[in-house]
Scaffold this motif. Structure first.
Motif, PDB file in Angstrom:
ATOM      1  N   LEU A  90     -23.591 -85.183 -46.976  1.00  0.00           N
ATOM      2  CA  LEU A  90     -24.064 -86.474 -46.419  1.00  0.00           C
ATOM      3  C   LEU A  90     -24.356 -87.429 -47.221  1.00  0.00           C
ATOM      4  CD1 LEU A  90     -25.866 -85.176 -43.100  1.00  0.00           C
ATOM      5  CD2 LEU A  90     -23.776 -86.324 -43.250  1.00  0.00           C
ATOM      6  N   TYR A  91     -25.005 -87.201 -48.423  1.00  0.00           N
ATOM      7  CA  TYR A  91     -25.501 -88.084 -49.499  1.00  0.00           C
ATOM      8  C   TYR A  91     -24.433 -88.769 -50.088  1.00  0.00           C
ATOM      9  CZ  TYR A  91     -30.010 -85.535 -48.858  1.00  0.00           C
ATOM     10  OH  TYR A  91     -30.998 -85.281 -48.385  1.00  0.00           O
ATOM     11  N   SER A  92     -23.076 -88.228 -49.970  1.00  0.00           N
ATOM     12  CA  SER A  92     -21.844 -88.665 -50.429  1.00  0.00           C
ATOM     13  C   SER A  92     -21.284 -89.581 -49.661  1.00  0.00           C
ATOM     14  CB  SER A  92     -20.989 -87.789 -51.042  1.00  0.00           C
ATOM     15  OG  SER A  92     -21.673 -86.572 -51.778  1.00  0.00           O
ATOM     16  N   GLY A  93     -21.722 -89.518 -48.327  1.00  0.00           N
ATOM     17  CA  GLY A  93     -21.136 -90.201 -47.115  1.00  0.00           C
ATOM     18  C   GLY A  93     -20.092 -89.542 -46.510  1.00  0.00           C
ATOM     19  N   LYS A  94     -20.197 -87.953 -46.607  1.00  0.00           N
ATOM     20  CA  LYS A  94     -19.097 -87.289 -46.134  1.00  0.00           C
ATOM     21  C   LYS A  94     -19.772 -86.148 -45.210  1.00  0.00           C
ATOM     22  CE  LYS A  94     -16.851 -87.564 -50.539  1.00  0.00           C
ATOM     23  NZ  LYS A  94     -16.184 -86.950 -51.791  1.00  0.00           N
ATOM     24  N   ASN A 329     -11.523 -98.133 -54.008  1.00  0.00           N
ATOM     25  CA  ASN A 329     -12.331 -96.898 -54.141  1.00  0.00           C
ATOM     26  C   ASN A 329     -11.608 -95.884 -55.038  1.00  0.00           C
ATOM     27  OD1 ASN A 329     -14.138 -97.846 -52.728  1.00  0.00           O
ATOM     28  ND2 ASN A 329     -13.369 -96.916 -50.819  1.00  0.00           N
ATOM     29  N   ILE A 330     -12.240 -95.442 -56.190  1.00  0.00           N
ATOM     30  CA  ILE A 330     -11.767 -94.604 -57.179  1.00  0.00           C
ATOM     31  C   ILE A 330     -12.450 -93.225 -57.024  1.00  0.00           C
ATOM     32  CG2 ILE A 330     -11.448 -94.081 -59.674  1.00  0.00           C
ATOM     33  CD1 ILE A 330     -10.028 -96.696 -58.748  1.00  0.00           C
ATOM     34  N   SER A 331     -11.556 -92.059 -56.642  1.00  0.00           N
ATOM     35  CA  SER A 331     -12.066 -90.545 -56.416  1.00  0.00           C
ATOM     36  C   SER A 331     -12.416 -90.052 -58.075  1.00  0.00           C
ATOM     37  CB  SER A 331     -11.300 -89.945 -55.673  1.00  0.00           C
ATOM     38  OG  SER A 331     -11.132 -90.792 -54.353  1.00  0.00           O
ATOM     39  N   PHE A 332     -13.431 -89.173 -57.947  1.00  0.00           N
ATOM     40  CA  PHE A 332     -13.545 -88.245 -59.210  1.00  0.00           C
ATOM     41  C   PHE A 332     -13.700 -86.984 -58.844  1.00  0.00           C
ATOM     42  CE2 PHE A 332     -14.121 -91.857 -62.131  1.00  0.00           C
ATOM     43  CZ  PHE A 332     -14.422 -92.783 -61.438  1.00  0.00           C
ATOM     44  N   PRO A 333     -13.089 -86.175 -59.485  1.00  0.00           N
ATOM     45  CA  PRO A 333     -13.382 -84.466 -59.154  1.00  0.00           C
ATOM     46  C   PRO A 333     -14.943 -84.369 -59.439  1.00  0.00           C
ATOM     47  CG  PRO A 333     -12.323 -84.933 -61.312  1.00  0.00           C
ATOM     48  CD  PRO A 333     -12.343 -86.092 -60.710  1.00  0.00           C
ATOM     49  N   ARG A 335     -18.049 -80.811 -59.229  1.00  0.00           N
ATOM     50  CA  ARG A 335     -18.379 -79.564 -59.039  1.00  0.00           C
ATOM     51  C   ARG A 335     -18.375 -79.001 -57.502  1.00  0.00           C
ATOM     52  NH1 ARG A 335     -23.451 -78.268 -59.779  1.00  0.00           N
ATOM     53  NH2 ARG A 335     -24.182 -80.453 -59.909  1.00  0.00           N
ATOM     54  N   ARG A 340     -13.828 -86.374 -46.908  1.00  0.00           N
ATOM     55  CA  ARG A 340     -14.697 -87.134 -46.243  1.00  0.00           C
ATOM     56  C   ARG A 340     -15.282 -86.624 -44.816  1.00  0.00           C
ATOM     57  NH1 ARG A 340     -15.351 -91.627 -48.886  1.00  0.00           N
ATOM     58  NH2 ARG A 340     -13.425 -92.245 -50.065  1.00  0.00           N
TER      59      ARG A 340
ATOM     60  N   PRO B 103     -25.738 -85.970 -55.905  1.00  0.00           N
ATOM     61  CA  PRO B 103     -25.832 -85.982 -54.279  1.00  0.00           C
ATOM     62  C   PRO B 103     -26.034 -87.570 -53.859  1.00  0.00           C
ATOM     63  CG  PRO B 103     -27.060 -84.176 -54.792  1.00  0.00           C
ATOM     64  CD  PRO B 103     -26.712 -84.726 -55.989  1.00  0.00           C
ATOM     65  N   TYR B 111     -18.310 -96.323 -57.320  1.00  0.00           N
ATOM     66  CA  TYR B 111     -16.776 -95.932 -57.658  1.00  0.00           C
ATOM     67  C   TYR B 111     -16.078 -97.220 -56.930  1.00  0.00           C
ATOM     68  CZ  TYR B 111     -17.662 -94.304 -52.858  1.00  0.00           C
ATOM     69  OH  TYR B 111     -18.107 -94.402 -51.627  1.00  0.00           O
TER      70      TYR B 111
END
Lengths: 606, 176
Positions: A90-94, A329-333, A335, A340, B103, B111
Motif C-alpha cells: 500500500l505504501y507503494s500505491g499498490k 513513470n519509470i519502473s524499477f525492480p 526486492r 499495482r 516502502p 519515478y
C-alpha cells in the motif's frame, strides 16, 4: 512555530478521523454497489460492509450481483466475503490481496425483484463485429412456410383462369350461334311446310281430274312430274340441311369431348405453378438457435474483450512515447516488486445448500493470480471451480491464462452435466417451445484464445427433451407446425456451435441433428400434403370439366333434338307426297299407255 | 487584469513590513511548490514547513502563483531532465532502485520524470531564489518603497477589496 496553524491541522485531522470512522463504511458500501452496477449494468446489493483499518481486512455480508442476461436471477450470491490486504505494498500505491475467502457462494439464485438497470452497448471493435454478425443473422431467411399448406389447390384455382372454362365458353358461343342459325332455318322449314301443303293441295286437285282423253293425260302427267320435281328439290334441300346439322353436331360433340384434354393441360399447368419452398437448403439449427446463441455469446465476447485488453504489450512494440506534461513513470525492480493490483488467491468454501434444486448451484474452488500487471507478477492465472446442485447436476470451470508469457494465451473449459430441464423457460419464439418440461442437458464449452483471436466451441447434448407449447398460439403455417412437432419430443438433441474471431471479424457456425430430424419430417408431411393437394386439384378440375360438359351437352341437345325432329317430319311428308305423286304418275302413264294401245288396236282391226 | 493583480500582490508583499528573510523564505518554499506537480508528497512537507516555520505565507502563495505559470511552460524541460536522471544516467540506477524498494518512498512519485525533473530544478534554484528575493526586497525597501508609496495607483489599490482582505487576514494574527 505557529500555534494556530498546529491547532487547525489537528482539528482537520481529527475531523477526518471521525468522518472516516463514521462514514467511510457507508461511503465504501455505496461506492462498491454503484461501481459494480456500472461495470455489469445490473443491480448489485450488499447487506453489510466493514473495513477494518487495523488488520486491513474487508468483510462483506450478503453480497448479491444480478445476472445482466437474466435480471430475475443473481449471477452469484454469497453469505460472507472476506478480503485481506497486505499492508506493505500500500505504501507503494499498490494493492495486493493476500486472500479472498468466500463462504456459501451460490450461483444463479432467484431474486425477489427485477435487477434490471440501463445497459450499455458493447463498446469497441467487437461492437461493430457483433453488429455485423447480427446483420448476417437477420439476413438468414426466416422460417416462412406460409406458401405451403392449407387451401393451396383452391388458391391456385382461384388465381388461375382454366383453359377448360375458356374453351367451354367458346363451345357455348358456337352452340348459341348454331341455335340462331337454326332459328333462321326454322323459318325456312315453315316455308317448306307451306310449300308442301300447297303441293299436297295441288296433288289432291290433280287426283280429282278424271279424264280419258288421250291428249289431256300427258298434260296431267307433266303436272305430276313437275310436282314430283319440286318435291325432290325440297327433299334435297332438307337432306343438305340435315347433313349440315349432322356435321355441326359432330363438331360440337368432338369439342365437348376435347374439353377433357384441355382439362388435363390445365392440371399440369397448375401443378407447375404450385412452387414449394426449398426447405432442403435451410439450416434449421442456425435459423432456430442462431439469434439466441449469438445473444448468449455476448458474455463470451465481453469476456474476450476484457481478457485481450488485459494482455501485456507484445515485446516487439516500439519504445513508449515521451510524455510532456503528465510525465512518464519509470519502473524499477525491487526486492519485493508487486504489481499495482494482485489478488493472490480466492477460495470458495463450497459450503451451503442450494435451495432451488434445478437452477441454483453451490460453488467451490480456487482462483489464483488475478493481477493488473501479469509481467510483474510472473505467474499464470488459474481457475478451478465446481458447482453442485441438490440434484445430479454438476458444473465445472477450469481455466488457465498464460498472462506472463510473451505469447499471451489461455483456455477456459466450462462443463455442465446432467442439467435437469423441467420448467426451463426459454425466450419467446414462435418456433421454439416456451419451456422444456423434461429432459437433461450436457453442455461443454471450450474457449481458446490469444491476444488477437479466440475460438469458442460449444456442444450441447440433450436427452429425452419435451417441449411445452401450451402457451403458444396455433401455428401460423405448416412449416411452423412441423418444427413444433419435431421439437415437442426429441430423444436426442445435439447442437454444435462455433464462434471464431480474428482481426475484429466474427464468424459463426451452427450444426445440429435437428436439421435431419426436421427435414425428414418435412419430407414426410409435405409429401403427403402435396399428394392430398394434388388430388384435390385434380378433383376440382374434373368436377368443373364434368359440369361444363353436362351443361354444353344439355344446351346442344335441347335445340338439336327439336330441330332434327322437325326436319324429319317434313322429310317424311315430302317422301309421302313424292310416293303419292309417283303412284299417280305411274297410274296415269299406265292409263295413257292402255288408251293408246286400245286406239292402236282399233285402228289395226279396220 | 492579471497584471494589475500581479503588481497589487507584489506591492502589498513588499510593503508588508516583514523581515526580508521571512519574505524570501516563503518565496523560495513557494517556488518549490509552484515548480513541481502540486499533488506530490514532498509538497505536503513544504506546505507544512510554510505553515509551521516563520516564513511569509503571502510570499509563498505569491511564489506558487508565479512559478506555476512557469512550470507549465517548462514541463517538457523537466520531463527531459527527469528522463535523463531516471533512465539515462546509469550511475544513478542503483540509487533509484534502492529508493524504489523503500516502502513509503514511491508515494513521492519520484519515478515520474516531470516530478523528479521539476523537483531537482526547484531544489537547485531554491537557494538562489531565496538570496535573490531577499536582496531584491532589501533594495526595494531601501530605494523604492517611499516613492512607490506616493504613487496614485497605490493609493487607489489600497482601497481595493484585495488589500482590504489582506489587512483583515493580517489582523487575525495568522501572518504574525
Amino acid at each position: 512555530m505557529r500555534k494556530h496553524g498546529l491547532i487547525i491541522a489537528l482539528v482537520v485531522l481529527l475531523l477526518m478521523a471521525v468522518i472516516g470512522g463514521l462514514a467511510l463504511n457507508p461511503v465504501l458500501h455505496w461506492s462498491l454497489e454503484r461501481s459494480l452496477e456500472t461495470i455489469t449494468g445490473a443491480k448489485a446489493e450488499i447487506d453489510r460492509l466493514h473495513l477494518d483499518w487495523s488488520h486491513l481486512t474487508l468483510e462483506i455480508e450478503g453480497f448479491r450481483l444480478t445476472n445482466p442476461q437474466n435480471t430475475w436471477r443473481n449471477l452469484f450470491e454469497t453469505k460472507r466475503f472476506h478480503l485481506k490486504l497486505q499492508p506493505e505494498p500500500l505504501y507503494s500505491g499498490k494493492i495486493v490481496v493476500d486472500i479472498i475467502d468466500i463462504e456459501e457462494l451460490m450461483i444463479n439464485t432467484p431474486r425477489k425483484n427485477d435487477g434490471r438497470l440501463r445497459r450499455k452497448l458493447l463498446p469497441g471493435p467487437f461492437g461493430s463485429a457483433q453488429a455485423q454478425l447480427n446483420k448476417d443473422i437477420a439476413a438468414i431467411p426466416a422460417l416462412d412456410f406460409s406458401s405451403i399448406g392449407r387451401g393451396l389447390a383452391q388458391n391456385l384455382l382461384d388465381s388461375h383462369k382454366l383453359e377448360t372454362n375458356l374453351s367451354a365458353d367458346r363451345i357455348e358461343t358456337d352452340i348459341e350461334r348454331m341455335n340462331s342459325t337454326r332459328k333462321q332455318n326454322t323459318h325456312q322449314l315453315k316455308a317448306t311446310r307451306q310449300k308442301l301443303d300447297d303441293l299436297a293441295e295441288r296433288i289432291t286437285e290433280l287426283k280429282k281430274v278424271k279424264t280419258n282423253n288421250v291428249s289431256e293425260i300427258p298434260k296431267l302427267i307433266e303436272e305430276f312430274k313437275t310436282t314430283r320435281k319440286d318435291l325432290e328439290t325440297t327433299g334435297q334441300m332438307l337432306d343438305e340441311t340435315k347433313d349440315r346439322l349432322k356435321t355441326d353436331s359432330e363438331q360440337i360433340v368432338n369439342a365437348i369431348r376435347d374439353l377433357k384434354q384441355t382439362a388435363e393441360e390445365d392440371f399440369e399447368t397448375l401443378r407447375q405453378l404450385a412452387k414449394l419452398p426449398d426447405f432442403e437448403s435451410i439450416n434449421f439449427a442456425q435459423a432456430l438457435f442462431g439469434k439466441a446463441l449469438l445473444n448468449e455469446s455476448t458474455t463470451f465476447i465481453r469476456l474476450m474483450e476484457a481478457l485481450q485488453a488485459y494482455a501485456p504489450p507484445a515485446t516487439n512494440t516500439a519504445p513508449p512515447k515521451k510524455e510532456r506534461h503528465g510525465g512518464q513513470n519509470i519502473s524499477f525492480p525491487g526486492r519485493k516488486t508487486y504489481p499495482r493490483l494482485l489478488i493472490r488467491k480466492i477460495t470458495i468454501s463450497g459450503k451451503g445448500v442450494p435451495d432451488n434444486a434445478l437452477q441454483t448451484y453451490a460453488a467451490a474452488g480456487v482462483i489464483e493470480g488475478i493481477t493488473s500487471e501479469p509481467l510483474v507478477y510472473g505467474l499464470p492465472l488459474e481457475v478451478a471451480l465446481s458447482g453442485r446442485s441438490s440434484g445430479p447436476a454438476l458444473f465445472t470451470a477450469d481455466a488457465r491464462l498464460e498472462q506472463a508469457s510473451p505469447d499471451f494465451k489461455g483456455n477456459i473449459k466450462l462443463q455442465m452435466a446432467q442439467l435437469p430441464l423441467p420448467d426451463l423457460e426459454l425466450a419467446q419464439d414462435n418456433y421454439l417451445p416456451g419451456k422444456i418440461s423434461s429432459g437433461k442437458l450436457d453442455v461443454l464449452s471450450i474457449l481458446n484464445f490469444n491476444r488477437d483471436r479466440f475460438i469458442l466451441e460449444l456442444t450441447v447434448d440433450g436427452r429425452h427433451l419435451k417441449g411445452d407449447y401450451s402457451k403458444h398460439p396455433a401455428p401460423a403455417d405448416l412449416g411452423m407446425d412441423i418444427v413444433r412437432q419435431v421439437l415437442e419430443e426429441i430423444d436426442h438433441l445435439s447442437i454444435q456451435y462455433r464462434l471464431e474471431s480474428h482481426e475484429n471479424q466474427l464468424a459463426m457456425a451452427i450444426g445440429s441433428n435437428i436439421d435431419t430430424l426436421i427435414k425428414n419430417r418435412f419430407r414426410a408431411v409435405i409429401g403427403s400434403k402435396i399428394t392430398a393437394e394434388t388430388d384435390k386439384l385434380r378433383a376440382e378440375i374434373d368436377a368443373q370439366l364434368t359440369a361444363r360438359q353436362t351443361q354444353l351437352t344439355g344446351l346442344f341437345q335441347k335445340y338439336q333434338t327439336s330441330y332434327k325432329t322437325e326436319i324429319q317430319t317434313v322429310r317424311e311428308s315430302v317422301d309421302k307426297y313424292r310416293l303419292e305423286v309417283e303412284k299417280q304418275q305411274q297410274e296415269l302413264e299406265k292409263k295413257l299407255q292402255d288408251k293408246l294401245e286400245s286406239q292402236i288396236f282399233k285402228k289395226l282391226k279396220f | 487584469m492579471f497584471w494589475i493583480k500581479f503588481f497589487s500582490k507584489l506591492i502589498t508583499l513588499l510593503h508588508s513590513g516583514k523581515d526580508p528573510r521571512h519574505l524570501a523564505g516563503g518565496f523560495a518554499l513557494g517556488a518549490i511548490i509552484g515548480l513541481t506537480p502540486l499533488l506530490s508528497l514532498h509538497n505536503l512537507l513544504v506546505f507544512l514547513a510554510i505553515f509551521f516555520f516563520n516564513v511569509s505565507i503571502p510570499a509563498a502563495l505569491f511564489s506558487i502563483f508565479i512559478f506555476s505559470g512557469f512550470a507549465y511552460l517548462l514541463d517538457p524541460l523537466f520531463h527531459s531532465l527527469g528522463y535523463y536522471l531516471l533512465v539515462q544516467a546509469k550511475p544513478l540506477a542503483s540509487f533509484w532502485t534502492y529508493l524504489y524498494s523503500i516502502p513509503w518512498i514511491p508515494l513521492t512519485r519520484f519515478y515520474n520524470t516531470v516530478v523528479l525533473g521539476s523537483l531537482t530544478v526547484a531544489i537547485i534554484l531554491a537557494w538562489p531564489i531565496y538570496l535573490g528575493f531577499k536582496h531584491g526586497v532589501k533594495f526595494y525597501q531601501t530605494h523604492w518603497a517611499e516613492k512607490v508609496q506616493q504613487l496614485k495607483v497605490i493609493q487607489i489599490a489600497k482601497g481595493s477589496a484585495l488589500v482590504q482582505f489582506y489587512y483583515k487576514v493580517k489582523s487575525w494574527g495568522v501572518s504574525s
